[in-house]
Design an enzyme around this catalytic site. Structure first.
Site, PDB file in Angstrom:
ATOM      1  N   LEU A  21       0.757  -1.297  -0.147  1.00 39.90           N
ATOM      2  CA  LEU A  21      -0.040  -0.087  -0.019  1.00 39.90           C
ATOM      3  C   LEU A  21       0.730   1.227   0.079  1.00 39.90           C
ATOM      4  O   LEU A  21       0.334   2.372  -0.064  1.00 39.90           O
ATOM      5  CB  LEU A  21      -0.846   0.045   1.339  1.00 39.90           C
ATOM      6  CG  LEU A  21      -2.220  -0.685   1.207  1.00 39.90           C
ATOM      7  CD1 LEU A  21      -2.087  -2.108   0.945  1.00 39.90           C
ATOM      8  CD2 LEU A  21      -3.076  -0.342   2.385  1.00 39.90           C
ATOM      9  N   TYR A  54       1.036   9.371 -10.664  1.00 38.51           N
ATOM     10  CA  TYR A  54       0.580   8.543 -10.034  1.00 38.51           C
ATOM     11  C   TYR A  54      -0.429   7.541 -10.977  1.00 38.51           C
ATOM     12  O   TYR A  54      -0.023   6.099 -10.802  1.00 38.51           O
ATOM     13  CB  TYR A  54      -0.608   9.119  -9.187  1.00 38.51           C
ATOM     14  CG  TYR A  54      -1.586   8.150  -8.180  1.00 38.51           C
ATOM     15  CD1 TYR A  54      -0.983   7.994  -7.074  1.00 38.51           C
ATOM     16  CD2 TYR A  54      -2.818   7.976  -8.610  1.00 38.51           C
ATOM     17  CE1 TYR A  54      -1.679   7.090  -6.173  1.00 38.51           C
ATOM     18  CE2 TYR A  54      -3.685   7.209  -7.577  1.00 38.51           C
ATOM     19  CZ  TYR A  54      -3.056   6.725  -6.495  1.00 38.51           C
ATOM     20  OH  TYR A  54      -3.758   6.006  -5.574  1.00 38.51           O
ATOM     21  N   THR A  64       8.289   5.316  -6.154  1.00 35.58           N
ATOM     22  CA  THR A  64       7.507   4.544  -5.197  1.00 35.58           C
ATOM     23  C   THR A  64       6.857   3.420  -5.983  1.00 35.58           C
ATOM     24  O   THR A  64       7.125   2.139  -5.407  1.00 35.58           O
ATOM     25  CB  THR A  64       6.791   5.353  -4.157  1.00 35.58           C
ATOM     26  OG1 THR A  64       7.497   6.259  -3.400  1.00 35.58           O
ATOM     27  CG2 THR A  64       6.048   4.364  -3.237  1.00 35.58           C
TER      28      THR A  64
HETATM   29  P1  NAD Z   1      -2.180   7.211   2.603  1.00 29.55           P
HETATM   30  O1  NAD Z   1      -1.450   8.282   1.881  1.00 29.55           O
HETATM   31  O2  NAD Z   1      -3.033   7.429   3.912  1.00 29.55           O
HETATM   32  O3  NAD Z   1      -1.249   6.023   2.928  1.00 29.55           O
HETATM   33  C1  NAD Z   1      -0.137   5.583   2.212  1.00 29.55           C
HETATM   34  C2  NAD Z   1       1.046   5.067   3.188  1.00 29.55           C
HETATM   35  O4  NAD Z   1       1.996   4.821   2.518  1.00 29.55           O
HETATM   36  C3  NAD Z   1       1.411   6.345   4.221  1.00 29.55           C
HETATM   37  O5  NAD Z   1       1.511   5.947   5.270  1.00 29.55           O
HETATM   38  C4  NAD Z   1       2.763   6.783   3.564  1.00 29.55           C
HETATM   39  O6  NAD Z   1       3.730   7.405   4.522  1.00 29.55           O
HETATM   40  C5  NAD Z   1       3.204   5.621   3.132  1.00 29.55           C
HETATM   41  N1  NAD Z   1       4.367   5.861   2.029  1.00 29.55           N
HETATM   42  C6  NAD Z   1       4.291   6.603   1.037  1.00 29.55           C
HETATM   43  N2  NAD Z   1       5.408   6.506   0.275  1.00 29.55           N
HETATM   44  C7  NAD Z   1       6.213   5.413   0.899  1.00 29.55           C
HETATM   45  C8  NAD Z   1       7.554   4.809   0.582  1.00 29.55           C
HETATM   46  N3  NAD Z   1       8.057   5.292  -0.307  1.00 29.55           N
HETATM   47  N4  NAD Z   1       8.089   4.011   1.607  1.00 29.55           N
HETATM   48  C9  NAD Z   1       7.149   3.570   2.475  1.00 29.55           C
HETATM   49  N5  NAD Z   1       5.998   3.959   3.080  1.00 29.55           N
HETATM   50  C10 NAD Z   1       5.583   4.854   1.978  1.00 29.55           C
HETATM   51  O7  NAD Z   1      -3.212   6.724   1.762  1.00 29.55           O
HETATM   52  P2  NAD Z   1      -4.244   5.409   1.568  1.00 29.55           P
HETATM   53  O8  NAD Z   1      -5.691   6.010   1.285  1.00 29.55           O
HETATM   54  O9  NAD Z   1      -4.247   4.494   2.866  1.00 29.55           O
HETATM   55  O10 NAD Z   1      -4.022   4.642   0.225  1.00 29.55           O
HETATM   56  C11 NAD Z   1      -3.167   3.277   0.612  1.00 29.55           C
HETATM   57  C12 NAD Z   1      -2.987   2.532  -0.913  1.00 29.55           C
HETATM   58  O11 NAD Z   1      -4.085   2.513  -1.493  1.00 29.55           O
HETATM   59  C13 NAD Z   1      -2.272   3.417  -1.798  1.00 29.55           C
HETATM   60  O12 NAD Z   1      -1.036   2.718  -2.477  1.00 29.55           O
HETATM   61  C14 NAD Z   1      -3.257   4.139  -2.670  1.00 29.55           C
HETATM   62  O13 NAD Z   1      -2.624   4.576  -4.000  1.00 29.55           O
HETATM   63  C15 NAD Z   1      -4.112   2.865  -2.738  1.00 29.55           C
HETATM   64  N6  NAD Z   1      -5.481   3.534  -3.154  1.00 29.55           N
HETATM   65  C16 NAD Z   1      -6.368   4.362  -2.183  1.00 29.55           C
HETATM   66  C17 NAD Z   1      -7.478   4.964  -2.618  1.00 29.55           C
HETATM   67  C18 NAD Z   1      -8.254   5.693  -1.504  1.00 29.55           C
HETATM   68  O14 NAD Z   1      -9.266   6.091  -1.944  1.00 29.55           O
HETATM   69  N7  NAD Z   1      -8.057   5.727  -0.213  1.00 29.55           N
HETATM   70  C19 NAD Z   1      -7.898   4.874  -3.900  1.00 29.55           C
HETATM   71  C20 NAD Z   1      -6.997   4.053  -4.813  1.00 29.55           C
HETATM   72  C21 NAD Z   1      -5.877   3.449  -4.306  1.00 29.55           C
END
Ligand code: NAD
Ligand code: UDP
Length: 313
Positions: free
Chosen positions: A72, A144, A91
């Site tokens: 994630l 992204y 990333t």
């Molecule tokens: P978020 O930003 O709350 O969580 C992402 C986490 O990844 C954070 O804790 C951040 O610190 C960590 N992170 C970022 N880059 C990093 C790196 N290089 N190394 C280690 N950690 C890293 O976002 P979220 O909503 O919890 O999303 C989680 C995943 O789900 C993501 O991959 C996102 O693309 C995907 N996603 C989420 C949604 C949504 O609506 N929430 C929709 C589509 C996809």
């Protein structure tokens, strides 16, 4: 007991996944660089015997012995992923290669958190997994969108070339408690603005649509996909097909918070998809998964959460 690595485990979705998988009796390694994650999201887990936190940036290699990986790690909000777009694509490419390297070496099963953004500004509505998307490869969202598309490509090539047991979930807009207060996504922005009786910032004329999934439903979908048969590797859409205009969302949040906020129309950011709604037939057939939580109920839970956060700040 399985040892499960959750990258991005201190983020919004990741922290809920830590909770769920610990409850189910697993040993959890939560890895995060805290770019958008927050220690408060996992503070209640610190010290538990089956929870371990590693501060690490996944663009650098790491050697861990695990049975399953939920990848994630990646900022999800447009504001955050556009803050350092080169880092975002690193990333999604270098980070995903490192994760797949762990999976290849340890024979761990790996689930990639992909996104509805792979469909770009879709010409097909609702979006089925078979649709290849309409993505601007050179725009401000491409770090992204194209990053996540490259990540899907890597997952499939490691599966074909190295027999890695991969799974791809395309996550549609998800909301709920533990979204960051500065996240910038529409649900948290509108709730915080409404609770403070500030103007609600609608980008464009409010006619754009999104389909909003409550976090608990999403976590169930992710875990169901990880536990599905090995020959079902996706991609699979997980999201709530209830479709709302951004104006409808603003009006509903104003009503539920009993706010005096007015609407402030602001320019629409470039490449903002006009409409988005998942076709979840495949998830129903293969995982027996459908979302259970209506928007109004999920919003009420989220409003309660942000009320507490604002009170404490
Ligand atoms: P978020 O930003 O709350 O969580 C992402 C986490 O990844 C954070 O804790 C951040 O610190 C960590 N992170 C970022 N880059 C990093 C790196 N290089 N190394 C280690 N950690 C890293 O976002 P979220 O909503 O919890 O999303 C989680 C995943 O789900 C993501 O991959 C996102 O693309 C995907 N996603 C989420 C949604 C949504 O609506 N929430 C929709 C589509 C996809
Ligand atoms: N949006 C808005 N006001 C805000 C934040 C977002 O009108 O304060 C709009 C945004 O332009 C988009 C939709 O809400 O049309 C969803 O945006 P979000 O950033 O939550 O996620 P996206 O689905 O675009 O990745």
């Amino acid at each position: 007991m399985k040892r499960i690595l959750i990258t991005g485990g201190a983020g919004f979705l990741g922290s809920h996944l830590c909770d769920r998988l610990l409850q189910e009796g697993n040993d959890i390694i939560c890895l995060d660089n805290f770019f958008t994650g927050d220690k408060r999201n996992i503070a209640h887990l610190m010290g538990l015997p089956h929870f371990e936190l590693i501060r690490h940036d996944i663009i650098n290699p790491i050697y861990l012995e695990v049975d399953e990986i939920y990848n994630l790690a990646c900022p999800a909000s447009p504001v955050h992923y556009q803050f350092n777009p080169i880092k975002t694509i690193k990333t999604n490419v270098m980070g995903v290669i490192n994760v797949l390297g762990i999976a290849k070496r340890t024979k761990a099963k790996v689930l990639q958190a992909s996104t509805s953004e792979v469909y770009g500004d879709p010409e097909v509505h609702p979006q089925k997994e078979s649709y290849w998307g309409k993505v601007n490869p050179i725009g401000i969202r491409s770090c992204y969108d194209e990053g996540k598309r490259a990540a899907e490509c890597l997952m499939m090539d490691y599966r074909r070339q190295n027999s890695v047991n991969t799974k791809i979930v395309r996550i549609f807009n998800t909301y709920g408690p533990r979204m960051a207060i500065n996240d910038g996504r529409v649900v948290s922005n509108f709730i915080i603005q409404a609770l403070q009786n500030k103007k609600i910032t609608i980008y464009g004329d409010g006619s754009h649509t999104r389909s909003f999934c409550y976090v608990d439903d999403m976590i169930t979908g992710l875990v169901s996909m990880m536990n599905s048969a090995d020959d079902f590797y996706g991609p699979v859409n997980i999201g709530n097909p209830g479709e709302f205009t951004i104006m409808q969302l603003a009006q509903l949040i104003i009503k539920l918070t009993k706010s005096n906020s007015e609407i402030d129309f602001q320019p629409l950011p470039a490449d903002d998809p006009v409409q988005r709604k998942p076709d979840i037939t495949l998830a129903g057939e293969q995982l027996g998964w459908t979302p259970q939580i209506e928007l109004e109920k999920g919003l009420l839970n989220t409003i309660e959460y942000f009320r507490d956060v604002l009170k404490a700040s």
